[in-house]
Design a protein around this motif. Structure first.
Motif, mmCIF file in Angstrom:
data_model
loop_
_atom_site.group_PDB
_atom_site.id
_atom_site.type_symbol
_atom_site.label_atom_id
_atom_site.label_comp_id
_atom_site.label_asym_id
_atom_site.label_seq_id
_atom_site.Cartn_x
_atom_site.Cartn_y
_atom_site.Cartn_z
ATOM 1 N N THR A 144 1.174 11.611 12.379
ATOM 2 C CA THR A 144 1.358 10.560 11.381
ATOM 3 C C THR A 144 1.917 9.310 12.047
ATOM 4 O OG1 THR A 144 3.665 11.060 10.800
ATOM 5 C CG2 THR A 144 1.954 12.321 9.657
ATOM 6 N N SER A 145 1.745 8.202 11.351
ATOM 7 C CA SER A 145 2.368 6.950 11.772
ATOM 8 C C SER A 145 3.751 6.865 11.140
ATOM 9 C CB SER A 145 1.513 5.769 11.304
ATOM 10 O OG SER A 145 1.387 5.798 9.877
ATOM 11 N N SER A 146 4.504 5.845 11.506
ATOM 12 C CA SER A 146 5.794 5.593 10.863
ATOM 13 C C SER A 146 5.575 4.855 9.554
ATOM 14 C CB SER A 146 6.689 4.760 11.771
ATOM 15 O OG SER A 146 7.817 4.298 11.056
ATOM 16 N N ILE A 147 6.312 5.232 8.544
ATOM 17 C CA ILE A 147 6.170 4.572 7.242
ATOM 18 C C ILE A 147 6.626 3.117 7.300
ATOM 19 C CG2 ILE A 147 8.474 5.187 6.351
ATOM 20 C CD1 ILE A 147 7.069 5.783 3.641
ATOM 21 N N ASP A 148 7.445 2.789 8.284
ATOM 22 C CA ASP A 148 8.047 1.453 8.352
ATOM 23 C C ASP A 148 7.187 0.420 9.068
ATOM 24 O OD1 ASP A 148 10.470 2.255 7.063
ATOM 25 O OD2 ASP A 148 11.073 3.228 8.932
ATOM 26 N N ARG A 174 -2.666 6.873 5.706
ATOM 27 C CA ARG A 174 -1.362 6.798 5.048
ATOM 28 C C ARG A 174 -1.277 7.492 3.685
ATOM 29 N NH1 ARG A 174 -0.741 0.453 5.136
ATOM 30 N NH2 ARG A 174 -2.965 0.713 4.646
ATOM 31 N N PRO A 175 -2.340 7.506 2.871
ATOM 32 C CA PRO A 175 -2.189 8.120 1.538
ATOM 33 C C PRO A 175 -1.686 9.563 1.613
ATOM 34 C CG PRO A 175 -4.228 6.880 1.645
ATOM 35 C CD PRO A 175 -3.681 6.911 3.041
ATOM 36 N N SER A 176 -0.750 9.884 0.740
ATOM 37 C CA SER A 176 -0.194 11.229 0.715
ATOM 38 C C SER A 176 -1.137 12.168 -0.037
ATOM 39 C CB SER A 176 1.192 11.210 0.052
ATOM 40 O OG SER A 176 1.125 11.570 -1.293
ATOM 41 N N SER A 177 -0.929 13.459 0.155
ATOM 42 C CA SER A 177 -1.819 14.458 -0.452
ATOM 43 C C SER A 177 -1.779 14.425 -1.974
ATOM 44 C CB SER A 177 -1.451 15.854 0.051
ATOM 45 O OG SER A 177 -0.054 16.067 -0.057
ATOM 46 N N MET A 215 8.396 7.393 -1.880
ATOM 47 C CA MET A 215 9.453 8.386 -1.659
ATOM 48 C C MET A 215 8.889 9.700 -1.114
ATOM 49 S SD MET A 215 12.389 7.010 -2.467
ATOM 50 C CE MET A 215 13.486 8.369 -2.857
ATOM 51 N N ASP A 216 7.721 10.104 -1.608
ATOM 52 C CA ASP A 216 7.108 11.348 -1.115
ATOM 53 C C ASP A 216 6.635 11.186 0.321
ATOM 54 O OD1 ASP A 216 7.540 12.651 -3.493
ATOM 55 O OD2 ASP A 216 5.559 12.252 -4.308
ATOM 56 N N ASN A 217 5.977 10.080 0.565
ATOM 57 C CA ASN A 217 5.406 9.839 1.893
ATOM 58 C C ASN A 217 6.479 9.642 2.965
ATOM 59 O OD1 ASN A 217 2.786 9.995 2.831
ATOM 60 N ND2 ASN A 217 2.135 8.119 1.784
ATOM 61 N N ALA A 218 7.680 9.242 2.547
ATOM 62 C CA ALA A 218 8.753 9.022 3.514
ATOM 63 C C ALA A 218 9.114 10.314 4.239
ATOM 64 C CB ALA A 218 9.978 8.450 2.812
ATOM 65 N N HIS A 261 0.826 -1.206 0.000
ATOM 66 C CA HIS A 261 0.000 0.000 0.000
ATOM 67 C C HIS A 261 0.858 1.254 0.000
ATOM 68 C CE1 HIS A 261 -4.323 -1.221 0.645
ATOM 69 N NE2 HIS A 261 -3.697 -2.394 0.654
ATOM 70 N N ILE A 262 1.924 1.250 0.780
ATOM 71 C CA ILE A 262 2.821 2.412 0.825
ATOM 72 C C ILE A 262 3.346 2.720 -0.577
ATOM 73 C CG2 ILE A 262 5.098 3.194 1.584
ATOM 74 C CD1 ILE A 262 2.942 3.597 3.692
ATOM 75 N N MET A 263 3.669 1.696 -1.345
ATOM 76 C CA MET A 263 4.172 1.886 -2.710
ATOM 77 C C MET A 263 3.137 2.544 -3.610
ATOM 78 S SD MET A 263 7.334 0.728 -3.072
ATOM 79 C CE MET A 263 7.579 0.085 -4.735
ATOM 80 N N ALA A 264 1.861 2.311 -3.303
ATOM 81 C CA ALA A 264 0.790 2.851 -4.150
ATOM 82 C C ALA A 264 0.230 4.172 -3.634
ATOM 83 C CB ALA A 264 -0.346 1.831 -4.249
ATOM 84 N N TYR A 265 0.636 4.580 -2.443
ATOM 85 C CA TYR A 265 -0.003 5.713 -1.790
ATOM 86 C C TYR A 265 0.652 7.067 -2.062
ATOM 87 C CZ TYR A 265 -3.403 2.972 0.948
ATOM 88 O OH TYR A 265 -4.461 2.179 1.359
#
Length: 753
Positions: free
Chosen positions: A695-699, A730-733, A683-686, A673-677
């Protein structure tokens, strides 16, 4: 952006007081328009008529009454005569409603004749063009011309460009939206409306590759009408820009260096080309054009190729001026055959050589001579120079725009703004076409194409991309019957979805899960920036006070940009977007709006269109919108697109069980999901998902009740009611809502873990 030429600007409210004065019913102000001695500039003057002209040609009875009179002028002041013998004569040839004076007033396009009133002026190419069109009329020649132009401020500097430097490199500007991507849209909109009012067959418009450069298309027009309508459309463009205090240049290479030039690409067909099997006469036409390449180059700008030599270099989507070439979907060729024509085996060709300041009469005459009349054996006039030696954010007055936007147009004319996602997967592009009907459903709308090499989606040698309409909305900018059309993008074969077309797969997944009735609600956060890309309202040499008072705040020291938020909210409601609310966010100049609940594919459609509306509204205010998930480093909140989700089972009593099962599934595929978000595989969400700033941790995956520091939150009310929905935080803006919603349905509804 704000440095417009204001020295000669006047108060339009004062003008309107006088323009509304009544005059006698039979009094008409007739604006006579003609081409001067340069062969590219227009002149005009007005006379009063005591009758309402019905047509250019007079009947036998009208020869002495109600006939448009021949008029004269001083040719020594237009580069067309000596002062000692300066009379030149204007012969009316075409008449149009006047969009500036309105009422019964007219624009009169004229041919120019010398002192004897018989010999055409040197720059009167209409006369010979009309004769050639008459010879070829049985072949029914149709033209469509794409007029590119550049807007300049009073210093003759490209409109909106930094005064002491350059804007960012080409890429995001073509068909772009937003105050940092397009400059001068008000002028474009006003000109479009003027053309429709005047009866010009304007078929569309779009921002071009270089910032402050635009294009509009006129056609299809048959025969001599092509030149007439293109020249009058140019006059309207100059007049509209004059009202805004902006200069229009048709220079084919206004800025040296790594910037696109400007052309007048000319689409051409005959009746035989448009019929089944028309590819054969198209190929024959191209063969003929290649034989007289230099002759055409001499006619394709007002200075016998000198202007075009600066543009036709083989770079920036042009061919070389020295060599003729042709190709399918190749924007680097002299003549392009569109991909659809190659597949359909009929249609038209596009001659990409004419320069932006070319005379459309000369261009259309040359094409008909070469293609229809086969004039390819005549000896060429020797060129005086070798071809290869020739290579050598503006705010506008909205009151002025309103005057043009209120012009009436035909009931069946509709401006359809096609909108799509470009090669970045996060930016939107748009361009407009004119329809001659009011569309009631998506199925009625035509597929359209565009240059994918200017949007990061194709190579210049095979650049056609196709727009398939998928959703339609009322247009809150142009109002009336005008529409916004959200499209899917397909590659050159018109079958394979573009790499960033995630709607197609999303729609298929939604169809599979439709029995579970998936609902979404997305919370779109964004940040407003000024022209320097600095957060709106922030001190220029420092920071505002720390976070705390800004969230849902009120007052000039707590919220910045509320007018944009209010305007956007109203636009969404008008367009039928299911916008459910809005609020100021934790970081100053950051806002959020919510769209939903929406079922299935409608979630992605409405969120993308709401983004387009946001960029367009902010553009009107001269403000930039960024969806960057961490626009300011340091102790400032980032921006997300929190996504609320439920199925029919979750919303029913006891729905907490499927909610908990959904969260379990989401935890199993957290990294997927992180890869698609976000558009850059996490990379942006990191930069945002750090475990701080809500926010939560990306890891690591986490979930909790009322916990805004978790990956997935269960609202307190849902925990208590034992039914409802979950919130994936988790989804980024800048995430693609199609990818986000598809991933959630795959994981939760289809159990793809």
């Amino acid at each position: 952006m704000s440095d417009l030429h204001t020295g000669a600007k006047t108060d339009k409210a004062v003008l309107d007081r006088y323009m509304s004065l009544p005059i006698a019913d039979n009094q008409v102000q007739a604006m006579y328009i003609w081409i001067d001695g340069t062969g590219e500039n227009l002149r005009s003057k007005t006379r009063t008529l005591d009758f309402i002209p019905k047509s250019i040609s007079a009947s036998k009875w009208q020869r002495y009454f109600n006939k448009l009179p021949i008029w004269n002028y001083d040719g020594s002041s237009t580069g067309q005569a000596e002062g000692s013998n300066s009379d030149m004569y204007l012969h009316p040839k075409a008449m149009y409603p006047d969009p500036f004076r309105l009422g019964n007033n007219k624009l009169i396009l004229c041919e120019v004749f010398k002192y004897n009133n018989k010999t055409p002026a040197d720059t009167n190419h209409r006369m010979s063009c009309a004769a050639i069109m008459e010879k070829a009329k049985d072949q029914v020649p149709w033209f469509g011309m794409e007029q590119e132009y550049t807007l300049l401020d009073g210093d003759r500097h490209p409109l909106g460009w930094p005064k002491n430097g350059y804007p960012g490199p080409q890429g995001p500007y073509y068909c772009g939206v937003g105050a940092n991507k397009v400059y001068g849209r008000d002028i474009v909109e006003a000109h479009y409306k003027c053309c429709l009012y005047a009866g010009i067959n304007i078929s569309g418009t779009n921002a071009e590759v270089m910032p402050a450069q635009w294009e509009y298309q006129v056609g299809p027009c048959e025969g001599i009408k092509m030149g007439d309508e293109l020249w009058v459309s140019r006059y309207l463009l100059h007049r509209v820009a004059e009202d805004f205090g902006v200069i229009v240049t048709l220079d084919p290479k206004p800025i040296r260096g790594d910037w696109n030039g400007a052309g007048m690409h000319t689409n051409f067909s005959t009746d035989a080309m448009r019929k089944p099997g028309g590819i054969a006469p198209i190929e024959k036409a191209i063969e003929n054009l290649g034989k007289v390449h230099k002759k055409h180059i001499m006619a394709y700008d007002p200075h016998q190729g000198m202007d075009n030599a600066r543009r036709l270099t083989g770079a920036h989507e042009t061919s070389s001026i020295d060599a003729f070439s042709a190709g399918v979907a190749n924007r680097g060729a002299s003549v392009r055959i569109p991909r659809s024509v190659s597949e359909d085996k009929s249609g038209y060709l596009e001659d990409r050589r004419p320069s932006s300041n070319a005379d459309p009469y000369r261009v259309s005459e040359m094409m008909v001579r070469t293609i229809c009349l086969n004039e390819i054996q005549k000896r060429l006039r020797k060129c005086s120079v070798k071809m290869s030696d020739l290579h050598t954010g503006a705010k506008t007055d909205k009151a002025v725009l309103d005057r043009y936007m209120s012009l009436p147009i035909a009931d069946n004319q509709v401006q359809a703004m096609y909108i799509w996602i470009d090669g970045t997967g996060e930016n939107l592009r748009s361009k407009t076409r004119t329809l001659d009907f009011i569309p009631k459903s998506i199925s009625e709308l035509p597929i359209w194409n565009y240059d994918g090499s200017s949007t990061g989606q194709a190579e210049g040698s095979n650049s056609d991309m196709y727009l398939h309409p998928k959703a339609m909305y009322p247009d809150p900018f142009r109002l009336g019957n005008n529409k916004l059309i959200l499209c899917e993008v397909f590659k050159y074969n018109n079958k394979t979805p573009a790499d960033t077309n995630h709607r197609m797969s999303c729609a298929a997944i939604m169809e599979k899960a439709k029995d579970q009735v998936p609902w979404f609600g997305m919370e779109q956060e964004y940040t407003l920036l000024d022209g320097d890309r600095h957060p709106l309202g922030w001190p220029k040499n420092g920071y505002p006070g720390p976070q705390g008072p800004y969230y849902c705040g009120v007052g000039a020291n707590k919220v910045y940009g509320r007018d944009i938020v209010e305007a956007h909210y109203k636009c969404c409601l008008y367009a039928g977007i299911n916008i459910s609310g809005t609020n100021a966010e934790v970081m100053p100049a950051q806002w959020e709006y919510q769209v939903g609940p929406c079922e299935g594919i409608k979630m992605g459609d409405e969120l993308w269109v709401s983004r387009y509306l946001l960029h367009r509204v902010a553009e009107d205010f001269g403000v930039i919108v960024t969806l960057d998930p961490k626009p300011i480093i340091g102790d400032w909140n980032g921006a997300g697109m929190h996504t609320n989700f439920s199925t029919d089972a979750m919303r029913k009593p006891g729905g907490i069980a499927p909610i908990e099962k959904a969260i379990e599934n989401l935890g199993k595929v957290h990294k997927k999901h992180i890869m698609a978000y976000d558009p850059h595989q996490g990379m942006d969400n990191a930069r945002r998902l750090t475990g701080a700033h809500e926010t939560s941790s990306i890891d690591a995956f986490s979930a909790g009740v009322a916990n805004r520091g978790a990956s997935v939150r269960i609202p307190r009310s849902v925990s208590e009611d034992k039914s409802g929905y979950l919130e994936d935080r988790r989804p980024s803006s800048n995430a693609d809502p199609y990818r986000v919603s598809e991933m959630m349905v795959r994981t939760i509804c289809l159990n793809e873990t």
